[in-house]
Scaffold this active site. Structure first.
Site, PDB file in Angstrom:
ATOM      1  N   ASN A 449       0.827  -1.211   0.000  1.00 24.20           N
ATOM      2  CA  ASN A 449       0.000   0.000   0.000  1.00 24.20           C
ATOM      3  C   ASN A 449       0.857   1.255   0.000  1.00 24.20           C
ATOM      4  O   ASN A 449       2.065   1.204  -0.233  1.00 24.20           O
ATOM      5  CB  ASN A 449      -0.932  -0.011   1.218  1.00 24.20           C
ATOM      6  CG  ASN A 449      -0.152   0.095   2.519  1.00 24.20           C
ATOM      7  OD1 ASN A 449       0.870  -0.550   2.683  1.00 24.20           O
ATOM      8  ND2 ASN A 449      -0.623   0.906   3.436  1.00 24.20           N
ATOM      9  N   CYS A 451       1.994   2.977   2.367  1.00 21.49           N
ATOM     10  CA  CYS A 451       3.030   3.062   3.408  1.00 21.49           C
ATOM     11  C   CYS A 451       3.744   1.736   3.641  1.00 21.49           C
ATOM     12  O   CYS A 451       4.458   1.581   4.628  1.00 21.49           O
ATOM     13  CB  CYS A 451       2.429   3.570   4.713  1.00 21.49           C
ATOM     14  SG  CYS A 451       1.689   5.205   4.570  1.00 21.49           S
ATOM     15  N   GLU A 453       3.049  -1.218   4.689  1.00 22.50           N
ATOM     16  CA  GLU A 453       2.862  -2.137   5.812  1.00 22.50           C
ATOM     17  C   GLU A 453       1.767  -3.175   5.575  1.00 22.50           C
ATOM     18  O   GLU A 453       1.595  -4.082   6.380  1.00 22.50           O
ATOM     19  CB  GLU A 453       2.554  -1.350   7.108  1.00 22.50           C
ATOM     20  CG  GLU A 453       1.111  -0.915   7.295  1.00 22.50           C
ATOM     21  CD  GLU A 453       0.782   0.391   6.603  1.00 22.50           C
ATOM     22  OE1 GLU A 453      -0.239   1.016   6.936  1.00 22.50           O
ATOM     23  OE2 GLU A 453       1.557   0.800   5.717  1.00 22.50           O
TER      24      GLU A 453
END
Length: 771
Positions: A449, A451, A453
């Site tokens: 995604n 970020c 994670e």
């Protein structure tokens, strides 16, 4: 000045009372040992005596700003003094709006809920789901003393970004009311017999700053607009309709504050054929530029522009121009500065880089047409062996398949050059992510995604039927789509500094905290109203959540553990194993109560392979871990899990400010720095900075990054998804050194790396994934 006149906000005047001012100052310093207090008091009195302030509001503002100016590495606790002055000012403003005395500002929670519901600032959820008596009872849970836990920058952030405001941007809500509203919204569908007890428990977790919910939940819970989930990931089908439908879905989610990840690896490359006409495709770059325009124009309720990350496979023919998308030089027709980039990397590529061998780039459309399979649909099931490398070699050996051949290291040089200039691309190690995927029985993970994670099953949504229907004189166009796995991220994070570091016992309050936190996350799934229906459907099928952490460096400092030490690596292993155990246990208990997630059967949770793969038990069910994993694995097999994905560590730099701790699993960038936003600049110090912790807060770029990688490898074993893990380097880092760090990250089993943060690059994290 004793005889001077001071005006209040209504224009009424009164005699200036020096003793009353000193009393206010003494209250702000209560419980704090600050040697420069007398200096501060005298400076305030001199300023007031000089007649530079003439109203009570000016004096209050001056107290706050002077206290903030006194924040230093030697006396960091002025952050609490400044916060208390800010609270006083906030209480007085709210008291005036509510027509009550300041001491009663928290006394009428029901009145607040009703008033803001009537003004259509709150949705009707609380008023409709709870009785007046229940709302009044919940209001008694509020503990105003908890407001004193805020650091100054955390309180400013809370007020500016999250408290409910009217349409003229006037604050109408107090911090503890925001926490209680969140608790009530998330528990509204629990059984009436126990939901107030659950509201109290959720409020306990939030008000003590033991955890934070994700920014969308913190900002939007109980309000009339915005959704509660953090971010989303879509897979783009290789068709004109699929590309434009994706852009529409991205815009729809972005307007409500969601961060978006987009996998473009299925889209044909530049020069590919269209309808058998050769060389006519323009490739992925123009479509990414379209997403760039969406990010800029759909500006998330006027708060900030949209946030979109685009991922592409490293074997895709368009990878070179893709890696140049965000550079500041070159042809602007091939630049997209407002999207973020990520590269999907198989083990085989890293081996070719390490061994200085050639790498072949293919067009995914041509591979599908000539080879009869999609190369991106495969991964290596074992380290060094698997279906992806076999299929890749079949493509290499096929005489009719066009390719571009370059030394693998040359591609990696372009990756590193872009990272040092722009911080991106992110790195997504797809083989590792898929090998460790507990739901591989239902799909594949193509990318991560915004970020890095999240690691969940993905697939494109496709149109299967479209027809014009005439019925009763009415004409309608009916479109039927087959929904793909459109990933939804539901996040929250444990504040390790407070929940473990400042609590009693080796694991602090985790035994009590994690069950209520998992329940809160699970309830977000059912409460969220997601406009993109395939995302809503995926959310229900997997019931995925991402319980994470922040405050790792803060925790190490409190425990007197050096970052660059075997002790820190061992502690990461031990602590995150415990967090994993308690998170899985909590989801299992919810499954017993509410039912398992629909796709549980056949998952590695169900077969027990999840626990074997991580070395918790052997194939005979014998316990190998530090905890009783054998019993838990058996209970999971029997009762199931409520959630198909459970853990993910997000960046959460903003919500870490609210929690008064350090961001994510990152080291501090500086022991003392200035937090600069549009309307203020605040001095911030590392939390609990004192002569002991001073030496434990080593700056991020001065830390040997190999230690960070080893810590992350230790915790990654226990996290079913991934981690927002930054690599910190000086701007003049040698290419060889940066390459070694990437190789170590891959070799140590990391699923992804986030930004490469150099001393000349400063990129804010996506706020959607703040949790």
């Amino acid at each position: 000045m004793q005889g001077s006149v001071v005006a209040d906000s209504q224009g009424k005047t009164s005699r200036y009372d020096e003793q009353q001012l000193i009393k206010v100052i003494d209250e702000a310093f209560e419980g704090l040992d600050l040697k420069s207090k007398d200096e501060f008091v005298q400076k305030i009195l001199r300023t007031v005596a000089a007649g530079k302030t003439t109203t009570a509001q000016e004096i209050e503002r001056m107290l706050e700003l002077e206290a903030a100016a006194f924040i230093t590495a030697e006396e960091p606790d002025y952050t609490f003094v400044a916060a208390r002055f800010l609270l006083n000012r906030l209480y007085q403003e709210i008291a005036e709006k509510r027509g009550c005395a300041v001491r009663h500002v928290y006394s009428d929670f029901y009145g607040l809920v009703k008033a803001l519901t009537d003004k259509a600032l709150y949705s009707r959820e609380i008023m409709d789901r709870y009785s007046k008596a229940e709302i009044e009872a919940a209001g008694k849970f509020i503990d105003p003393e908890k407001d004193k836990l805020f650091h100054y920058v955390g309180l400013r952030t809370m007020i500016d970004r999250y408290l409910t405001k009217d349409h003229d941007h006037n604050v109408l809500e107090l911090p503890q009311e925001r926490f209680l509203v969140i608790a009530m919204v998330l528990m509204q569908n629990e059984s009436k017999e126990k939901r107030l007890a659950l509201v109290k428990e959720a409020y306990w977790a939030l008000s003590n700053l033991y955890m934070t919910v994700a920014t969308p939940t913190l900002a939007n819970a109980g309000k009339t607009h915005g959704q509660l989930s953090s971010c989303f990931i879509d897979t783009v089908e290789d068709s004109l309709r699929g590309i434009y439908d994706n852009n529409t879905d991205v815009a729809t989610l972005s307007k409500n504050g969601g961060g978006i990840g987009v996998y473009m690896g299925k889209v044909r490359a530049r020069g590919s054929d269209i309808k058998k006409f050769k060389g006519v495709s323009s490739g992925v770059i123009p479509w990414i530029k379209g997403l760039n325009n969406t990010a800029v124009s759909v500006d998330q309720l006027g708060q900030r522009q949209g946030a979109i990350a685009v991922y592409l496979d490293v074997w895709h023919k368009d990878i070179i121009p893709f890696l140049e998308l965000r550079l500041n030089n070159g042809d602007e027709r091939y630049r997209a500065h407002d999207v973020f980039t990520g590269v999907c990397i198989p083990d085989l590529f890293m081996e070719k880089v390490r061994d200085r061998e050639d790498w072949h780039l293919f067009d995914p459309h041509e591979v599908r047409r000539v080879m009869g399979f999609a190369l991106e649909d495969f991964y290596d099931e074992e380290k060094g062996d698997g279906e992806f490398r076999r299929r890749y070699q079949m493509c290499v050996d096929h005489p009719e398949l066009s390719r571009t051949t370059v030394p693998a290291i040359e591609i990696f040089k372009k990756i590193m050059a872009s990272q040092l200039e722009t911080g991106t691309p992110y790195m997504f190690y797809r083989d590792t992510a898929n090998r460790m995927n507990p739901n591989k029985h239902k799909g594949i993970i193509y990318s991560s995604n915004l970020c890095t994670e999240i690691a969940q099953n993905m697939s494109p949504t496709t149109v299967v039927q479209e027809e014009l229907v005439l019925e009763d004189g009415e004409s309608r166009i009916i479109i039927v789509k087959k929904p793909g796995d459109f990933v939804v991220c539901n996040l929250s994070s444990i504040n390790l500094g407070r929940a473990v570091g400042k609590a009693e016992g080796e694991y602090g309050v985790l035994d009590r905290l994690i069950p209520i936190q998992v329940r809160m996350l699970d309830n977000v799934i059912d409460l969220n109203d997601i406009e993109v229906l395939q995302a809503k459907y995926t959310n229900q099928r997997y019931r995925a959540v991402g319980l994470g952490t922040f405050g790792w460096h803060h925790l190490l400092a409190l425990k007197n553990i050096r970052w660059e030490s075997e002790e820190a690596v061992a502690y990461a292993d031990r602590l995150y194993e415990y967090i994993a155990y308690k998170t899985i246990e909590a989801s299992k208990d919810l499954a017993k109560e509410k039912g398992k997630y629909p796709l549980f059967a056949g998952s590695e949770w169900a077969t027990g392979e999840y626990f074997i793969r991580r070395g918790y038990i052997d194939r005979n069910g014998k316990n190998l871990g530090a905890l009783d994993w054998a019993s838990l694995a058996e209970e999971v097999r029997e009762h199931g899990l409520r959630n198909g994905y459970l853990m993910a560590v997000a960046p959460n730099s903003t919500t870490a400010l609210i929690g008064g701790s350090t961001a994510s699993v990152d080291p501090v960038y500086r022991k003392i720095y200035s937090e600069e936003k549009k309307n203020y600049k605040i001095t911030v110090t590392a939390p609990d900075l004192n002569p002991t912790t001073w030496w434990l807060y080593k700056h991020s770029v001065d830390i040997e990054q190999e230690w960070s990688i080893r810590q992350n490898a230790a915790r990654q074993r226990h996290i079913d998804q991934s981690i927002s893990f930054n690599i910190y380097v000086y701007h003049n880092v040698k290419a060889k050194k940066l390459l070694e760090l990437h190789l170590k990250a891959w070799e140590n089993g990391l699923k992804s790396t986030y930004y490469v943060r150099s001393t000349t690059f400063d990129q804010e994290d996506c706020e959607s994934c703040q949790s």
